[in-house]
Design a protein around this motif. Sequence first.
Motif, PDB file in Angstrom:
ATOM      1  N   UNK A  15     -11.405  -6.740   6.757  1.00  0.00           N
ATOM      2  CA  UNK A  15     -11.098  -7.791   7.666  1.00  0.00           C
ATOM      3  C   UNK A  15      -9.969  -7.625   8.506  1.00  0.00           C
ATOM      4  N   UNK A  16      -9.805  -8.165   9.407  1.00  0.00           N
ATOM      5  CA  UNK A  16      -8.668  -8.195  10.374  1.00  0.00           C
ATOM      6  C   UNK A  16      -7.192  -8.075   9.631  1.00  0.00           C
ATOM      7  N   UNK A  17      -6.729  -7.135   9.486  1.00  0.00           N
ATOM      8  CA  UNK A  17      -5.325  -6.969   9.040  1.00  0.00           C
ATOM      9  C   UNK A  17      -5.340  -7.469   7.432  1.00  0.00           C
ATOM     10  N   UNK A  18      -6.595  -7.167   6.905  1.00  0.00           N
ATOM     11  CA  UNK A  18      -6.849  -7.720   5.682  1.00  0.00           C
ATOM     12  C   UNK A  18      -5.810  -7.411   4.379  1.00  0.00           C
ATOM     13  N   UNK A  19      -5.524  -6.348   4.278  1.00  0.00           N
ATOM     14  CA  UNK A  19      -4.613  -5.710   3.377  1.00  0.00           C
ATOM     15  C   UNK A  19      -3.293  -6.224   3.482  1.00  0.00           C
ATOM     16  N   UNK A  20      -2.689  -6.395   4.704  1.00  0.00           N
ATOM     17  CA  UNK A  20      -1.680  -6.807   5.140  1.00  0.00           C
ATOM     18  C   UNK A  20      -1.491  -8.086   4.597  1.00  0.00           C
ATOM     19  N   UNK A  21      -2.353  -8.947   5.081  1.00  0.00           N
ATOM     20  CA  UNK A  21      -2.351 -10.402   4.899  1.00  0.00           C
ATOM     21  C   UNK A  21      -2.305 -10.502   3.310  1.00  0.00           C
ATOM     22  N   UNK A  22      -2.974  -9.840   2.356  1.00  0.00           N
ATOM     23  CA  UNK A  22      -2.849 -10.070   1.212  1.00  0.00           C
ATOM     24  C   UNK A  22      -1.599  -9.698   0.501  1.00  0.00           C
ATOM     25  N   UNK A  23      -0.974  -8.753   1.113  1.00  0.00           N
ATOM     26  CA  UNK A  23       0.457  -8.306   0.709  1.00  0.00           C
ATOM     27  C   UNK A  23       1.358  -9.714   0.680  1.00  0.00           C
ATOM     28  N   UNK A  24       1.305 -10.563   1.992  1.00  0.00           N
ATOM     29  CA  UNK A  24       2.220 -11.598   2.302  1.00  0.00           C
ATOM     30  C   UNK A  24       1.972 -12.464   1.531  1.00  0.00           C
ATOM     31  N   UNK A  25       0.523 -12.746   1.315  1.00  0.00           N
ATOM     32  CA  UNK A  25       0.209 -13.949   0.523  1.00  0.00           C
ATOM     33  C   UNK A  25       0.212 -14.070  -0.873  1.00  0.00           C
ATOM     34  N   UNK A  66      -7.438   1.086   5.983  1.00  0.00           N
ATOM     35  CA  UNK A  66      -7.209   1.015   7.386  1.00  0.00           C
ATOM     36  C   UNK A  66      -6.009   0.170   7.783  1.00  0.00           C
ATOM     37  N   UNK A  67      -6.001  -1.034   7.147  1.00  0.00           N
ATOM     38  CA  UNK A  67      -5.054  -2.075   7.309  1.00  0.00           C
ATOM     39  C   UNK A  67      -3.757  -1.917   6.508  1.00  0.00           C
ATOM     40  N   UNK A  68      -3.763  -1.068   5.644  1.00  0.00           N
ATOM     41  CA  UNK A  68      -2.299  -0.817   5.094  1.00  0.00           C
ATOM     42  C   UNK A  68      -1.426  -0.248   5.462  1.00  0.00           C
ATOM     43  N   UNK A  69      -0.832  -1.130   6.583  1.00  0.00           N
ATOM     44  CA  UNK A  69       0.375  -0.308   7.534  1.00  0.00           C
ATOM     45  C   UNK A  69       1.763  -0.185   6.867  1.00  0.00           C
ATOM     46  N   UNK A  70       1.595  -0.680   5.670  1.00  0.00           N
ATOM     47  CA  UNK A  70       3.180  -0.197   4.793  1.00  0.00           C
ATOM     48  C   UNK A  70       2.995   0.833   3.565  1.00  0.00           C
ATOM     49  N   UNK A  71       1.662   1.371   3.604  1.00  0.00           N
ATOM     50  CA  UNK A  71       1.501   2.153   2.586  1.00  0.00           C
ATOM     51  C   UNK A  71       1.691   1.640   1.505  1.00  0.00           C
ATOM     52  N   UNK A  72       1.424   0.426   1.022  1.00  0.00           N
ATOM     53  CA  UNK A  72       1.654  -0.233  -0.295  1.00  0.00           C
ATOM     54  C   UNK A  72       0.524   0.021  -1.178  1.00  0.00           C
ATOM     55  N   UNK A  73      -0.686   0.029  -0.754  1.00  0.00           N
ATOM     56  CA  UNK A  73      -2.124   0.091  -1.386  1.00  0.00           C
ATOM     57  C   UNK A  73      -2.224   1.550  -1.985  1.00  0.00           C
ATOM     58  N   UNK A  74      -2.657   1.598  -3.178  1.00  0.00           N
ATOM     59  CA  UNK A  74      -2.967   2.850  -3.952  1.00  0.00           C
ATOM     60  C   UNK A  74      -4.375   2.816  -3.928  1.00  0.00           C
ATOM     61  N   UNK A  75      -4.891   3.977  -3.526  1.00  0.00           N
ATOM     62  CA  UNK A  75      -6.398   4.235  -3.448  1.00  0.00           C
ATOM     63  C   UNK A  75      -7.057   4.603  -4.850  1.00  0.00           C
ATOM     64  N   UNK A  76      -8.100   4.130  -5.102  1.00  0.00           N
ATOM     65  CA  UNK A  76      -8.756   4.338  -6.433  1.00  0.00           C
ATOM     66  C   UNK A  76     -10.274   4.314  -6.180  1.00  0.00           C
ATOM     67  N   UNK A  77     -11.075   5.311  -6.666  1.00  0.00           N
ATOM     68  CA  UNK A  77     -12.484   5.218  -6.540  1.00  0.00           C
ATOM     69  C   UNK A  77     -13.264   4.338  -7.511  1.00  0.00           C
ATOM     70  N   UNK A  78     -14.449   3.719  -7.488  1.00  0.00           N
ATOM     71  CA  UNK A  78     -15.298   3.364  -8.471  1.00  0.00           C
ATOM     72  C   UNK A  78     -15.575   4.345  -9.361  1.00  0.00           C
TER      73      UNK A  78
END
Length: 262
Positions: free
Chosen positions: A159-169, A189-201
């Motif tokens: 969603x729009x700015x989704x990962x960034x929003x979750x970070x703040x919330x 794509x919305x991980x603007x601060x590179x805080x999210x670690x990528x993992x696959x199913x």
Amino acid sequence: MRLTKPFLKELDMVYQTCVKRNTTVSEEDFKTIQKVLTRTEKHIKDKLIKEKTKFPENPIFAPFSLFEIFGKEYDELHYTKTLGWFLDKKNSHGFKDSLFKSLVPLFKLKNEVTDYSVETELSDQENKKNRVDIKIKGRLDNNKSFTVIIEAKINSSEGKNQLERYDKEYCGRKNCNFIFLTLDGIQGKTDNKNKWQSVSWKEIAVRLLSILKEYKGNQPEGYEALRLYTASLLKDLYNIRYYESSSYNIRCFKYIGDIDHG
């Protein structure tokens, strides 16, 4: 021996390249290719027969997957809710905290976990936005608290700015880890601060399989449910299916190789 469409397409590309370069492909060359393919097919078949004999409970040998029963093979909510249920040691699956511990290395926590709780489909109480798929809160052996936020995607986009929003919330504090769980283990794509670690199913499936192997001789109540859930990850999300005819079992073979080296 049946050949898959991708292989035939690649073979045709090689042939077209040879034509452009005016390179002759002899009948002997094709015979050599046929020998290699036959030898490879036998190797795949032998490897899978050995695996089926040694570990028949392997999810790729299951006759069907968990979500296939409900026609929910690609339903993101079913995958995350079920994963959350297995991670919660308080639930009746019988694995206690073993499933959680198997995934802890993916969370990259710096200390050992002493206690934790799991919540799924958690949302902002005020406006019901910013719904996270799985939230894990707990305490480490240094007496500090931690939070792990897991946002999963299967066939949906961010969603729009989704990962960034979750970070703040959800994580205004330091000791918070973010997991972006996708089919390909891609960066958000919305991980603007590179805080999210990528993992696959698939990484999740490999670790769940290790638990199935560990408990195969002493199966708890939720063993078959976990087996069929892992089968959903492999069969439905990655099309890793076992066929009695070995011609289409190359994905299974690669999967077994990943497990052996995993």
